[in-house]
Motif scaffolding. Sequence first.
Motif, PDB file in Angstrom:
ATOM      1  N   GLU A 175       0.831  -1.211   0.000  1.00  0.00           N
ATOM      2  CA  GLU A 175       0.000   0.000   0.000  1.00  0.00           C
ATOM      3  C   GLU A 175       0.863   1.256   0.000  1.00  0.00           C
ATOM      4  N   HIS A 176       1.948   1.227   0.761  1.00  0.00           N
ATOM      5  CA  HIS A 176       2.837   2.387   0.817  1.00  0.00           C
ATOM      6  C   HIS A 176       3.497   2.640  -0.532  1.00  0.00           C
ATOM      7  N   ALA A 177       4.060   1.583  -1.140  1.00  0.00           N
ATOM      8  CA  ALA A 177       4.743   1.748  -2.421  1.00  0.00           C
ATOM      9  C   ALA A 177       3.770   2.147  -3.526  1.00  0.00           C
ATOM     10  N   ALA A 178       2.564   1.583  -3.514  1.00  0.00           N
ATOM     11  CA  ALA A 178       1.579   1.898  -4.548  1.00  0.00           C
ATOM     12  C   ALA A 178       1.097   3.338  -4.456  1.00  0.00           C
ATOM     13  N   SER A 179       1.196   3.922  -3.272  1.00  0.00           N
ATOM     14  CA  SER A 179       0.742   5.302  -3.102  1.00  0.00           C
ATOM     15  C   SER A 179       1.765   6.320  -3.588  1.00  0.00           C
ATOM     16  N   SER A 180       2.962   5.830  -3.988  1.00  0.00           N
ATOM     17  CA  SER A 180       4.053   6.690  -4.456  1.00  0.00           C
ATOM     18  C   SER A 180       4.472   7.715  -3.408  1.00  0.00           C
ATOM     19  N   MET A 181       4.370   7.337  -2.139  1.00  0.00           N
ATOM     20  CA  MET A 181       4.717   8.244  -1.044  1.00  0.00           C
ATOM     21  C   MET A 181       6.220   8.338  -0.813  1.00  0.00           C
ATOM     22  N   GLY A 182       6.972   7.362  -1.241  1.00  0.00           N
ATOM     23  CA  GLY A 182       8.401   7.429  -0.986  1.00  0.00           C
ATOM     24  C   GLY A 182       9.113   6.139  -1.295  1.00  0.00           C
ATOM     25  N   ALA A 183       9.077   5.181  -0.373  1.00  0.00           N
ATOM     26  CA  ALA A 183       9.817   3.940  -0.531  1.00  0.00           C
ATOM     27  C   ALA A 183       9.254   3.103  -1.667  1.00  0.00           C
ATOM     28  N   ALA A 184      10.156   2.507  -2.445  1.00  0.00           N
ATOM     29  CA  ALA A 184       9.766   1.630  -3.548  1.00  0.00           C
ATOM     30  C   ALA A 184       9.662   0.198  -3.047  1.00  0.00           C
ATOM     31  N   ALA A 185       9.154  -0.701  -3.878  1.00  0.00           N
ATOM     32  CA  ALA A 185       9.082  -2.114  -3.502  1.00  0.00           C
ATOM     33  C   ALA A 185       9.094  -2.978  -4.747  1.00  0.00           C
ATOM     34  N   LEU A 186       9.750  -4.127  -4.616  1.00  0.00           N
ATOM     35  CA  LEU A 186       9.721  -5.162  -5.642  1.00  0.00           C
ATOM     36  C   LEU A 186       9.266  -6.454  -4.975  1.00  0.00           C
ATOM     37  N   PHE A 187       8.101  -6.929  -5.369  1.00  0.00           N
ATOM     38  CA  PHE A 187       7.526  -8.170  -4.846  1.00  0.00           C
ATOM     39  C   PHE A 187       7.744  -9.278  -5.868  1.00  0.00           C
ATOM     40  N   THR A 188       8.336 -10.398  -5.449  1.00  0.00           N
ATOM     41  CA  THR A 188       8.589 -11.493  -6.383  1.00  0.00           C
ATOM     42  C   THR A 188       7.958 -12.786  -5.891  1.00  0.00           C
ATOM     43  N   CYS A 189       7.564 -13.644  -6.829  1.00  0.00           N
ATOM     44  CA  CYS A 189       6.996 -14.974  -6.571  1.00  0.00           C
ATOM     45  C   CYS A 189       5.855 -14.898  -5.555  1.00  0.00           C
ATOM     46  N   TYR A 190       6.013 -15.451  -4.366  1.00  0.00           N
ATOM     47  CA  TYR A 190       4.959 -15.347  -3.345  1.00  0.00           C
ATOM     48  C   TYR A 190       4.568 -13.889  -3.119  1.00  0.00           C
ATOM     49  N   GLY A 191       5.544 -12.997  -3.151  1.00  0.00           N
ATOM     50  CA  GLY A 191       5.282 -11.595  -2.898  1.00  0.00           C
ATOM     51  C   GLY A 191       4.298 -10.969  -3.866  1.00  0.00           C
ATOM     52  N   ILE A 192       4.336 -11.389  -5.136  1.00  0.00           N
ATOM     53  CA  ILE A 192       3.415 -10.804  -6.109  1.00  0.00           C
ATOM     54  C   ILE A 192       1.972 -11.125  -5.739  1.00  0.00           C
ATOM     55  N   GLY A 193       1.756 -12.287  -5.156  1.00  0.00           N
ATOM     56  CA  GLY A 193       0.406 -12.661  -4.752  1.00  0.00           C
ATOM     57  C   GLY A 193      -0.136 -11.743  -3.671  1.00  0.00           C
ATOM     58  N   VAL A 194       0.702 -11.412  -2.682  1.00  0.00           N
ATOM     59  CA  VAL A 194       0.268 -10.515  -1.617  1.00  0.00           C
ATOM     60  C   VAL A 194      -0.025  -9.127  -2.183  1.00  0.00           C
ATOM     61  N   ALA A 195       0.861  -8.627  -3.050  1.00  0.00           N
ATOM     62  CA  ALA A 195       0.651  -7.305  -3.641  1.00  0.00           C
ATOM     63  C   ALA A 195      -0.626  -7.280  -4.479  1.00  0.00           C
ATOM     64  N   THR A 196      -0.823  -8.330  -5.273  1.00  0.00           N
ATOM     65  CA  THR A 196      -2.012  -8.390  -6.131  1.00  0.00           C
ATOM     66  C   THR A 196      -3.286  -8.341  -5.306  1.00  0.00           C
ATOM     67  N   ARG A 197      -3.375  -9.190  -4.306  1.00  0.00           N
ATOM     68  CA  ARG A 197      -4.585  -9.238  -3.475  1.00  0.00           C
ATOM     69  C   ARG A 197      -4.782  -7.927  -2.716  1.00  0.00           C
ATOM     70  N   THR A 198      -3.715  -7.366  -2.166  1.00  0.00           N
ATOM     71  CA  THR A 198      -3.805  -6.135  -1.384  1.00  0.00           C
ATOM     72  C   THR A 198      -4.353  -4.979  -2.216  1.00  0.00           C
ATOM     73  N   LEU A 199      -3.950  -4.930  -3.483  1.00  0.00           N
ATOM     74  CA  LEU A 199      -4.274  -3.782  -4.328  1.00  0.00           C
ATOM     75  C   LEU A 199      -5.501  -4.003  -5.199  1.00  0.00           C
ATOM     76  N   GLY A 200      -6.292  -5.031  -4.882  1.00  0.00           N
ATOM     77  CA  GLY A 200      -7.578  -5.210  -5.540  1.00  0.00           C
ATOM     78  C   GLY A 200      -7.602  -6.195  -6.676  1.00  0.00           C
ATOM     79  N   GLY A 201      -6.499  -6.896  -6.936  1.00  0.00           N
ATOM     80  CA  GLY A 201      -6.488  -7.932  -7.962  1.00  0.00           C
ATOM     81  C   GLY A 201      -6.954  -9.265  -7.396  1.00  0.00           C
ATOM     82  N   ARG A 202      -6.813 -10.314  -8.201  1.00  0.00           N
ATOM     83  CA  ARG A 202      -7.247 -11.634  -7.765  1.00  0.00           C
ATOM     84  C   ARG A 202      -6.151 -12.655  -8.013  1.00  0.00           C
TER      85      ARG A 202
END
Length: 247
Positions: free
Chosen positions: A89-116
């Motif tokens: 949520e922080h990285a998606a808001s472009s507030m400052g810190a960046a993030a790279l989510f890989t493998c399992y991480g992409i699933g958490v990012a997808t679900r958090t940001l409204g994907g499936r």
Amino acid sequence: MTTRPLLYVCVRPQRNAAEAEYESFRTAMRLDADALARHDLVREPLPDRVFDRYAGFLVGGSPFNVADPESTKTDAQRRLEAELARIAEHAASSMGAAALFTCYGIGVATRTLGGRVSRAFPEDTGPVTIDLTDAAGADPVFGGLADRFSALTAHKEGTEELPHGAVLLASNDACPVQAYRVGDRLYATQFHPEPTTKAFTERMAVYRDDGYFESADYEAIAARVLAASVTEPARLLRAFATRFARG
């Protein structure tokens, strides 16, 4: 200006696999230990003022699966996913810190940001072909990569529907969402960008009995992995580091 390090966020319960993954990220990005810190999120919550202390976050793989029923998840996994959701949520808001989510991480990012996320798009352990989209050519992280390249995968779930506002950057037939960007600071890849082929076979040995492949097929799969050329994923990581590993 004080330079802030990147932070590798460990989400693997297996300490030896986590240590090796950290070293793979650090080596691929050509960073020293001062420039890439690490935090074991499996055992400790995120530290206080984490978004002020680090320029960006790297989230790797895990034997956990986002698509598993919540009733089957341990308290540790649920806490871990809630903490990763804060980073997304922080990285998606472009507030400052960046993030790279890989493998399992992409699933958490997808679900958090409204994907499936679903079990509809698994990929076997080993090398796969990745195709960049037209949008990737103009992206500051993906733009310097070859339009088609090999990468390493091993996963039981995938992104079925992109998060709101996501830009698809890479795809293939087996798993249509291989990489995307949200805003200008959140990146996610389904494939593993960090390991060498040798490091990947060593990780395979750790998870040999975890259902990613038939244990008896280890030697044959490892040989196929070692024969692969996976130069572009490391270039992706170096581009990410060049762009975000600074104050």
